[in-house]
Motif scaffolding. Structure first.
Motif, mmCIF file in Angstrom:
data_model
loop_
_atom_site.group_PDB
_atom_site.id
_atom_site.type_symbol
_atom_site.label_atom_id
_atom_site.label_comp_id
_atom_site.label_asym_id
_atom_site.label_seq_id
_atom_site.Cartn_x
_atom_site.Cartn_y
_atom_site.Cartn_z
ATOM 1 N N LEU A 77 0.822 -1.204 0.000
ATOM 2 C CA LEU A 77 0.000 0.000 0.000
ATOM 3 C C LEU A 77 0.858 1.256 0.000
ATOM 4 O O LEU A 77 1.849 1.338 0.718
ATOM 5 C CB LEU A 77 -0.900 0.019 1.241
ATOM 6 N N ASP B 99 -3.119 5.026 -0.529
ATOM 7 C CA ASP B 99 -3.987 3.852 -0.422
ATOM 8 C C ASP B 99 -4.404 3.619 1.023
ATOM 9 O O ASP B 99 -5.559 3.314 1.325
ATOM 10 C CB ASP B 99 -3.276 2.603 -0.951
ATOM 11 N N ASN C 16 -6.888 6.210 2.128
ATOM 12 C CA ASN C 16 -8.193 5.936 1.529
ATOM 13 C C ASN C 16 -8.878 4.761 2.224
ATOM 14 O O ASN C 16 -10.093 4.769 2.439
ATOM 15 C CB ASN C 16 -8.038 5.630 0.034
#
Length: 283
Positions: free
Chosen positions: A171, A175, A178
């Motif tokens: 990640l 990411d 989010n």
């Protein structure tokens, strides 16, 4: 809420790596040089050297005087050190090698001290897909197929987390942010703190609850506190790490648990502080 909606495998992975269960190769001695061919054939590998200091005290200092002599004998401070190598192959097979080492500053108990922790008979344990082999200090096999202790179970859990980690893409910070945003939108109760720290509370069906501590800079969970139905702390762990997952290095971990003293029934606080001398995760 479905976890597949967001990619948070690293959060789950680092929750169970312990200690437990830690940047370099396993410390070597003339008869214990890590098998380089073994490590080179690993799909995922973890090596670490960790030293743990364990301290006991009465959870309520005012109750310390109620402790019996036997209780106090079982509350001696302890210091242990181990080097562990975990190798996971692509087909799911694994080898876990655990070696008992001498702490850098061992505790020297006075002669005749009661309650001193016993030294294990073995120096090294090799867990080959669940088959255990115990060796002494000169590499002789002294036992096989022992009982899987909690320490071994933690290592097996780590292997399972390796599988998840290997199958998931790494990640980015975006990411991870989010993912946290989606979890929050789906009911995650989160509180922001300075320096990128986030705390999230989860209420359990029996009325107890837990609080997870997430370091957004490291992109992983770095602590958890568990409370009973009365809001009384039952267990916690906190980690100090450097870098960002998956390229993270464990530096220190503190675990706190509470148990009842054997004779007096006084609640005891057990604190384990682990310093990682080395830590290297490769996948």
């Amino acid at each position: 809420m479905k976890t597949k909606q967001v990619q948070v495998p690293l959060l789950l992975f680092f929750l169970t790596v312990l200690g437990s269960a830690c940047r370099s190769k396993e410390p070597a001695d003339p008869d214990n040089t890590p098998n380089s061919s073994l490590l080179s054939n690993c799909d995922v590998s973890l090596t670490y050297d960790a030293e743990t200091t364990t301290l006991w005290e009465a959870a309520n200092p005012q109750e310390a005087g109620q402790l019996s002599t036997a209780d106090k004998a079982l509350m001696l401070p302890q210091k242990t050190r181990k080097a562990e190598t975990i190798c996971l192959k692509e087909d799911g097979q694994y080898t876990i090698t655990t070696e008992i080492l001498t702490p850098e500053e061992p505790i020297n108990y006075p002669e005749g001290t009661l309650g001193k922790p016993r030294e294990p008979r073995y120096k090294k344990v090799i867990n080959n897909n669940g088959a255990l082999t115990y060796l002494n200090a000169i590499g002789e096999v002294i036992g096989n197929d022992g009982v899987l202790t909690p320490a071994f179970t933690e290592a097996l859990e780590t292997v399972e987390m390796f599988k998840t980690l290997k199958q998931q893409p790494a990640l980015s910070s975006a990411d991870f942010e989010n993912g946290l945003a989606v979890l929050t939108a789906n009911g995650m109760n989160a509180t922001q703190f300075p320096n990128g720290i986030l705390a999230s509370r989860t209420n359990h069906p029996d009325g107890s609850y837990s609080v997870a501590v997430i370091d957004k800079n490291a992109r992983m969970q770095t602590g958890q506190l568990n409370f009973d139905v009365n809001g009384k702390l039952q267990h916690l762990y906190m980690m100090k790490v450097s870098g960002a997952a998956p390229n993270v290095v464990f530096e220190r971990m503190v675990r706190v648990t509470f148990i009842q003293a054997v004779e007096s029934g006084v609640q005891l606080k057990r604190t384990e502080a682990t310093e990682y001398r080395s830590f290297n995760l490769n996948f």
